[in-house]
Design a protein around this motif. Structure first.
Motif, short mmCIF file in Angstrom:
data_model
loop_
_atom_site.label_atom_id
_atom_site.label_comp_id
_atom_site.label_asym_id
_atom_site.label_seq_id
_atom_site.Cartn_x
_atom_site.Cartn_y
_atom_site.Cartn_z
N TYR A 93 0.84 -1.20 0.00
CA TYR A 93 0.00 0.00 0.00
C TYR A 93 0.88 1.25 0.00
O TYR A 93 1.94 1.27 0.62
CB TYR A 93 -0.89 0.01 1.24
N PHE A 94 0.41 2.29 -0.66
CA PHE A 94 1.19 3.53 -0.70
C PHE A 94 0.34 4.75 -0.37
O PHE A 94 -0.88 4.73 -0.52
CB PHE A 94 1.84 3.71 -2.08
N ALA A 95 1.06 5.80 0.09
CA ALA A 95 0.48 7.13 0.35
C ALA A 95 -0.71 7.00 1.30
O ALA A 95 -0.63 6.28 2.29
CB ALA A 95 0.12 7.83 -0.96
N TRP A 96 -1.85 7.69 1.02
CA TRP A 96 -2.94 7.65 2.03
C TRP A 96 -3.64 6.30 2.09
O TRP A 96 -4.31 6.00 3.08
CB TRP A 96 -3.91 8.82 1.90
N ARG A 151 -1.94 3.49 2.29
CA ARG A 151 -1.10 2.90 3.33
C ARG A 151 -1.46 3.47 4.71
O ARG A 151 -1.61 2.71 5.68
CB ARG A 151 0.38 3.20 3.00
N GLU A 152 -1.60 4.80 4.80
CA GLU A 152 -1.89 5.43 6.09
C GLU A 152 -3.23 4.98 6.67
O GLU A 152 -3.35 4.73 7.87
CB GLU A 152 -1.88 6.95 5.95
N PHE A 162 -2.87 2.00 -4.50
CA PHE A 162 -2.43 3.37 -4.20
C PHE A 162 -3.37 4.41 -4.80
O PHE A 162 -4.16 4.10 -5.69
CB PHE A 162 -0.99 3.58 -4.68
N PRO A 189 -4.30 7.96 -7.02
CA PRO A 189 -3.76 8.51 -8.27
C PRO A 189 -2.40 9.15 -8.01
O PRO A 189 -2.18 9.76 -6.97
CB PRO A 189 -4.80 9.57 -8.64
N MET A 190 -1.50 8.99 -8.95
CA MET A 190 -0.12 9.42 -8.75
C MET A 190 0.05 10.93 -8.89
O MET A 190 -0.67 11.58 -9.63
CB MET A 190 0.78 8.69 -9.74
N THR A 191 1.02 11.47 -8.16
CA THR A 191 1.25 12.91 -8.19
C THR A 191 2.75 13.21 -8.30
O THR A 191 3.24 14.18 -7.72
CB THR A 191 0.67 13.58 -6.93
N GLU A 234 6.89 10.08 -1.74
CA GLU A 234 6.89 8.64 -1.53
C GLU A 234 6.91 7.98 -2.90
O GLU A 234 6.34 8.51 -3.86
CB GLU A 234 5.61 8.25 -0.77
N PHE A 268 4.66 7.78 -7.85
CA PHE A 268 5.18 8.74 -6.86
C PHE A 268 3.99 9.50 -6.29
O PHE A 268 3.03 9.77 -7.00
CB PHE A 268 6.11 9.76 -7.54
N TRP A 269 4.09 9.85 -5.00
CA TRP A 269 3.03 10.60 -4.33
C TRP A 269 3.66 11.69 -3.50
O TRP A 269 4.56 11.43 -2.70
CB TRP A 269 2.19 9.67 -3.46
N TRP A 317 -1.72 15.16 1.50
CA TRP A 317 -1.25 14.57 0.26
C TRP A 317 -1.72 15.46 -0.88
O TRP A 317 -2.86 15.93 -0.88
CB TRP A 317 -1.82 13.16 0.09
#
Lengths: 83, 155, 155, 83
Positions: free
Chosen positions: A5-8, A10-11, A77, A79-81, B54, B125-126, B139
């Motif tokens: 899991y990534f970013a929010w 994961r959180e 995850f 959407p990527m930023t 990240e 990437f985030w 975020w």
């Protein structure tokens, strides 16, 4: 099978990765998201708007209709930023 | 068309745009056009202390290489460099660098713009904000218009 | 929208792309995107000794500044640098540099491409080849497609 | 009135600039090109395809239909190849 899991995502779920055994009736990405959502409050918060969640199987982006057959690492995850 | 030289790096350290360009032109006289894109961390009107990036190790390299190969197939390029940082990045520091070299300017411009559009929407990437007042910010949200920009390349 | 900082230079000396970028980012944290275009002298398969660039002094500065102001009116830029060389230029050396800085990448990309299209078709410079065998080659011919590229910006 | 020439226009005419007095019936850029063409072999060679010749009046690009009124420096040159 390994979930990461990534970013929010994961959180909200509260961990970066876990090993899970999938029930037999979970065969696609969409079914996986629906099943995970019922596993507790963190999952529910992370996956409330499941349509917005991006998924990669073994480092490749996939659609929600994709099959999980043969997958060894599934990533969830937002959407990527980057860039 | 010969395959371009490709350099992809995912790193936490800062990089030097100048030497990335220099490496490319040294001892070559067949490059007519170089387009670079540098993405730099803004201070957002002074409220930002840092951006934390990240990333998904392994997939980041794979996906960026995939995008680079797509560009190399689509345009006649002599060289392509893509560097993307992760970790804590302060305002004024580099986040991302794309360098596209070609004999012709249109190819270099289009390839660089294509790469940026796809880095924005496909590279795992985030960004999260860290604020000057010490608090952990939100975020960063993805922009609909980045998807629109990326979709203009489908043919 | 505030007017961008503008730097236009017509010069015979070579320039350093790296320091042109550095100057722009120093002490600023409101720039999110920098696009550079470097036009470099090709050796044309080894037959070229040098390109000689003739220019129209006075008009070159005026016309390039005019194009720069058009770009500055059209896109939200924080900075714009245009350097164009004249005189003898050897393969591998710089001919032209455009640096466009903005808070957003689309503006920086579009402004740099726009500037190059108009430098090609409106800036009073003419290239002639000098060949490796010692002979004076021909004047480089203008390309129809450069006119086409420039015309895409009219709205 | 000062005329200045560049690139192969300059080479064919055989000079970089000259002062000329225009006849009364030369009022536009197009008329100037036609009149110059009759001034000798070099002019004839330079201006044979007059349509292709670019003209600037006092450092500004102009069309062939433009008036010469008020001009102090007129430049003739081939299509540009800078950048």
């Amino acid at each position: 099978m390994k979930l990461v899991y990534f970013a929010w995502v994961r959180e909200r779920i509260g961990k970066a990765e876990e090993e899970i055994a999938l029930p037999d009736n979970v065969g696609t990405v969409g079914e996986l998201l629906a099943w995970l959502k019922g596993r507790g409050d963190g999952y529910e918060a992370a996956l409330r708007h499941a349509d917005a969640i991006r998924v990669a199987i073994d480092h490749q982006h996939v659609e929600h209709r994709a099959s999980l057959a043969g997958a060894s690492e599934i990533a969830l995850f937002p959407p990527m930023t980057g860039g | 068309m010969t395959a371009p030289e490709l350099r992809v790096s995912i790193q936490s350290d800062d990089f030097d745009t100048a030497s990335e360009i220099a490496v490319l032109t040294q001892g070559r006289a067949d490059i007519g056009a170089i387009v670079t894109f540098s993405g730099i961390c803004r201070n957002e009107g002074g409220r930002l202390k840092a951006l934390e990036l990240e990333h998904y190790p392994g997939m980041a390299e794979t996906e960026i290489s995939r995008i680079a190969h797509q560009a190399a197939k689509r345009w006649p390029l002599t060289h392509l460099t893509i560097i993307h940082r992760y970790g804590m990045i302060r305002p004024g520091e580099n986040i991302v660098l794309v360098v596209a070299a070609s004999t012709h300017r249109e190819a270099a411009f289009d390839a660089a713009a294509f790469l940026m559009d796809f880095l924005k929407t496909r590279a795992p990437f985030w960004k999260r904000e860290h604020l000057k007042d010490g608090s952990e910010g939100d975020w960063v949200e993805a922009h609909e218009k980045d998807e629109t920009s990326a979709s203009r390349w489908s043919d």
